[in-house]
Design an enzyme around this catalytic site. Sequence first.
Site, PDB file in Angstrom:
ATOM      1  CE1 TYR A  47      -9.207   5.499  -1.971  1.00  0.00           C
ATOM      2  CE2 TYR A  47      -9.645   7.622  -2.989  1.00  0.00           C
ATOM      3  CZ  TYR A  47      -9.078   6.870  -1.979  1.00  0.00           C
ATOM      4  OH  TYR A  47      -8.379   7.492  -0.962  1.00  0.00           O
ATOM      5  CG  HIS A 131      -2.958   5.839  -1.719  1.00  0.00           C
ATOM      6  ND1 HIS A 131      -3.946   5.266  -2.478  1.00  0.00           N
ATOM      7  CD2 HIS A 131      -3.523   6.105  -0.508  1.00  0.00           C
ATOM      8  CE1 HIS A 131      -5.050   5.181  -1.760  1.00  0.00           C
ATOM      9  NE2 HIS A 131      -4.816   5.681  -0.566  1.00  0.00           N
TER      10      HIS A 131
END
Length: 303
Positions: A47, A131
Amino acid sequence: MIPLSRLGFGGGPIGNLYAEVSDADAFGALEAAWDVGVRYFDTAPHYGLGLSERRIGAFLAGRPRDGFVVSTKVGRVLEPGFGDGDDRANGFAVPATAWRRWDFSADGVRRSLESSLDRLGLDRVDVVYVHDPDAHWEQAVSEAVPALLELRSQGVIRAVGVGMNQWEMPARFVRETDLDVVLLAGRYTVLEQAGEPLLDLCASRGVAVVAAGVFNSGLLARPEVGDTYDYRAAPVSLVERARRIAAVCARHGVTLPQAAVSFPFRHPAVVSVLLGVRTAAEMLANAAAASTPVPDSLWPALP
């Protein structure tokens, strides 16, 4: 599984997802989340090339460590970069000061986590998710998950999970490994329930589920229906279905966002809903939606 607040703070948007978010807006969103009782904060190196982790860490600095839960993710290791451009090709409006390298090896997991702790300014995180291992099943199941389970056994982390936008591979992880939690994005919402078999499996195995993407990346975020789905332009058929859902909600005195936030909790496996916001106003609006009772009569009436 460690207790999570009913609402969690999704850190993607304050990593400058799609557009720049000022420090003032980012910290305002975090402060508003704290003020409405959010104590679970989720982030990832992905992110904003670490920007989300840095901002969340700075916000939490000085608060009692036992007073909040933080999760981050492994699978993308950030390597120093010196490009002149930005990271918009990957969805984030940040300078290209690093590049992502897929790495689900045991060493990659430890390296990624160590770097995350440095960016967060914390001595530990509570939950670590593998992830997006969609194209990396073998290494993720044979190295990443075992490495995290070892860290859990050592008390370095408290819970191990997997975070994905699909439900089939997480189900394999639940069946074949010793996960504590699954973060499922977009596959169990008021619009679509493709991921329900995964949730049923998790409930039977005692694995918690954190529901993310409950607005299907924008389609359900406003009473009048948005126009994006899974981070791209929404197909006309889904927009029309969302409008039909919104009309039924209106007849029951409920807005589409209220239904979207409340719906995942109808499944017993769901322990928290992650809400990604950019501003305090968005956080307060979502918290208000989450706190508004939804009549039971709504759910069977939905198309």
